[in-house]
Design a protein around this motif. Sequence first.
Motif, PDB file in Angstrom:
ATOM      1  N   ILE A   1      -5.610   2.757  -2.249  1.00 28.22           N
ATOM      2  CA  ILE A   1      -6.848   1.957  -1.582  1.00 28.22           C
ATOM      3  C   ILE A   1      -6.787   0.475  -1.816  1.00 28.22           C
ATOM      4  CG2 ILE A   1      -9.397   1.823  -1.842  1.00 28.22           C
ATOM      5  CD1 ILE A   1      -9.641   4.456  -2.691  1.00 28.22           C
TER       6      ILE A   1
ATOM      7  N   ILE B   1      -4.993   8.419  -7.823  1.00 32.02           N
ATOM      8  CA  ILE B   1      -5.814   7.199  -7.105  1.00 32.02           C
ATOM      9  C   ILE B   1      -5.496   6.030  -7.578  1.00 32.02           C
ATOM     10  CG2 ILE B   1      -7.846   6.292  -5.755  1.00 32.02           C
ATOM     11  CD1 ILE B   1      -9.071   9.155  -6.404  1.00 32.02           C
TER      12      ILE B   1
ATOM     13  N   ARG C   1      -6.352   2.076   3.571  1.00 32.46           N
ATOM     14  CA  ARG C   1      -5.937   2.801   2.458  1.00 32.46           C
ATOM     15  C   ARG C   1      -4.686   3.681   3.113  1.00 32.46           C
ATOM     16  NH1 ARG C   1     -11.024   6.522   1.174  1.00 32.46           N
ATOM     17  NH2 ARG C   1     -12.391   4.724   0.542  1.00 32.46           N
TER      18      ARG C   1
ATOM     19  N   LEU D   1      -3.323   8.875  -3.262  1.00 29.20           N
ATOM     20  CA  LEU D   1      -4.211   7.965  -2.225  1.00 29.20           C
ATOM     21  C   LEU D   1      -4.164   6.560  -2.869  1.00 29.20           C
ATOM     22  CD1 LEU D   1      -6.621   7.241  -0.493  1.00 29.20           C
ATOM     23  CD2 LEU D   1      -8.276   8.168  -2.056  1.00 29.20           C
TER      24      LEU D   1
ATOM     25  N   LEU E   1       0.958  -1.213   0.043  1.00 30.71           N
ATOM     26  CA  LEU E   1       0.053  -0.051  -0.049  1.00 30.71           C
ATOM     27  C   LEU E   1       0.593   1.270   0.051  1.00 30.71           C
ATOM     28  CD1 LEU E   1      -3.227   0.032   0.091  1.00 30.71           C
ATOM     29  CD2 LEU E   1      -2.811   0.493   2.611  1.00 30.71           C
TER      30      LEU E   1
ATOM     31  N   SER F   1      -7.978  -2.880  -2.362  1.00 25.78           N
ATOM     32  CA  SER F   1      -9.348  -3.154  -2.891  1.00 25.78           C
ATOM     33  C   SER F   1      -9.626  -4.469  -3.132  1.00 25.78           C
ATOM     34  CB  SER F   1      -9.333  -2.461  -4.465  1.00 25.78           C
ATOM     35  OG  SER F   1     -10.373  -2.937  -5.140  1.00 25.78           O
TER      36      SER F   1
ATOM     37  N   VAL G   1     -12.761   9.641  -0.893  1.00 26.70           N
ATOM     38  CA  VAL G   1     -12.290   9.383  -2.256  1.00 26.70           C
ATOM     39  C   VAL G   1     -13.052  10.206  -3.547  1.00 26.70           C
ATOM     40  CG1 VAL G   1     -13.817   7.577  -2.907  1.00 26.70           C
ATOM     41  CG2 VAL G   1     -11.839   7.506  -4.186  1.00 26.70           C
TER      42      VAL G   1
ATOM     43  N   GLN H   1     -15.426   7.057   4.201  1.00 26.89           N
ATOM     44  CA  GLN H   1     -14.789   6.486   3.021  1.00 26.89           C
ATOM     45  C   GLN H   1     -15.138   7.118   1.588  1.00 26.89           C
ATOM     46  OE1 GLN H   1     -12.610   5.398   4.421  1.00 26.89           O
ATOM     47  NE2 GLN H   1     -13.305   4.047   6.044  1.00 26.89           N
TER      48      GLN H   1
ATOM     49  N   TYR I   1      -2.852   7.664   2.541  1.00 30.50           N
ATOM     50  CA  TYR I   1      -2.961   9.045   1.968  1.00 30.50           C
ATOM     51  C   TYR I   1      -1.572   9.845   2.072  1.00 30.50           C
ATOM     52  CZ  TYR I   1      -8.067   8.677   2.959  1.00 30.50           C
ATOM     53  OH  TYR I   1      -9.500   8.243   3.048  1.00 30.50           O
TER      54      TYR I   1
ATOM     55  N   GLU J   1      -5.634   1.726  -6.790  1.00 29.58           N
ATOM     56  CA  GLU J   1      -6.351   0.501  -6.147  1.00 29.58           C
ATOM     57  C   GLU J   1      -5.110  -0.744  -6.073  1.00 29.58           C
ATOM     58  OE1 GLU J   1     -10.929   0.088  -6.001  1.00 29.58           O
ATOM     59  OE2 GLU J   1     -10.431   0.499  -8.038  1.00 29.58           O
TER      60      GLU J   1
ATOM     61  N   SER K   1     -13.760   1.011   0.955  1.00 26.58           N
ATOM     62  CA  SER K   1     -12.650   0.053   1.748  1.00 26.58           C
ATOM     63  C   SER K   1     -12.193   1.018   2.756  1.00 26.58           C
ATOM     64  CB  SER K   1     -11.673  -0.190   0.694  1.00 26.58           C
ATOM     65  OG  SER K   1     -10.652  -0.735   1.408  1.00 26.58           O
TER      66      SER K   1
END
Length: 272
Positions: A123, A204, A167, A121, A111, A125, A194, A190, A169, A206, A164
């Motif tokens: 996420i 962003i 995550r 960001l 991540l 997923s 996003v 959440q 940031y 995933e 989700s």
Amino acid sequence: MTQLRPSAAPWVVIPTYNEAGNIANAVKRIRKALPAANVLVVDDSSPDGTAHIVEALAAEDPMVSVVLRSTKSGLGSAYRAGFSKGMAQGATALIEMDADLSHEPEALPELIAALDNGADLAIGSRYVPGGASPGLTAGRLALSRGGNIYAKFALGLPVMDATSGFRAYRPSLLGAINLSTVSADGYGFQIEMVFRANLLGARIKEVPIIFNQRVEGVSKMSTDIVREAMLLCTVWAAQRRMRQLLGKRSDFIPYHKADGSMAGAVLHALRS
Ligand SMILES: Nc1nc2c(ncn2[C@@H]2O[C@H](COP(=O)(O)OP(=O)(O)OP(=O)(O)O)[C@@H](O)[C@H]2O)c(=O)[nH]1
Ligand SMILES: [Mg+2]
């Protein structure tokens, strides 16, 4: 001044309410998986003594700390408090994670690597190739998939898993969102994060994750949390559509239930 990489000093923020059966294991696995990370537990005075367990861990490890709040105030406000503290202490990334081990600590390096590679960001997923949520009941799966499809199309989200809670940031993105103006809790929090990140043009990404079912403790999911998310999505979608039709910029228009009706919120979006 050279910018530190997100993986240099991340903060993992964990909201807890009655997670005494999980928290010690979660903190230990996080510290092992991501040794550079501070672990901050935001506990709402859990009656089962979750905070005392974290205090004992903190006494042995300066990278572990707890924020103790006096009343149960929801997941969104717990994250706002935890993120603000991490940013004030110089966090290079802020990570959201549940205490119940549904989110595998061993996935943390992947991540954070997504941030190091340029994402604002990242996420975790369940709904991209390689992701899964084994053991989820058919009802919960339908709710989660259905809610995600609705949010994706209503709000134009570029992700498959907007609800989700696993995550990472960049602090610059949280600063641009301005946490004090984020109002939603639960799944609504959440989705709001996003949605707003996307409106700001954030990158962003995933990352596939396996979401395991909780073994210890009980769920805090409630129909109120689902209702809040559905209501907010519907208001934001109507505001977004109206602004598009009028050729206005796609800014985020905050909506607080206390401010009045949904129709009033949409009219407000037209005037802003
Ligand atoms: N501080 C704080 N933490 C909360 C609150 N509500 C939930 N949490 C925590 O938020 C995380 C997510 O809650 P869960 O009950 O696991 O929600 P969920 O994952 O949707 O539900 P399950 O799949 O049934 O576990 C957990 O770490 C909870 O302890 C709250 O009001 N305050
Ligand atoms: Mg859970």
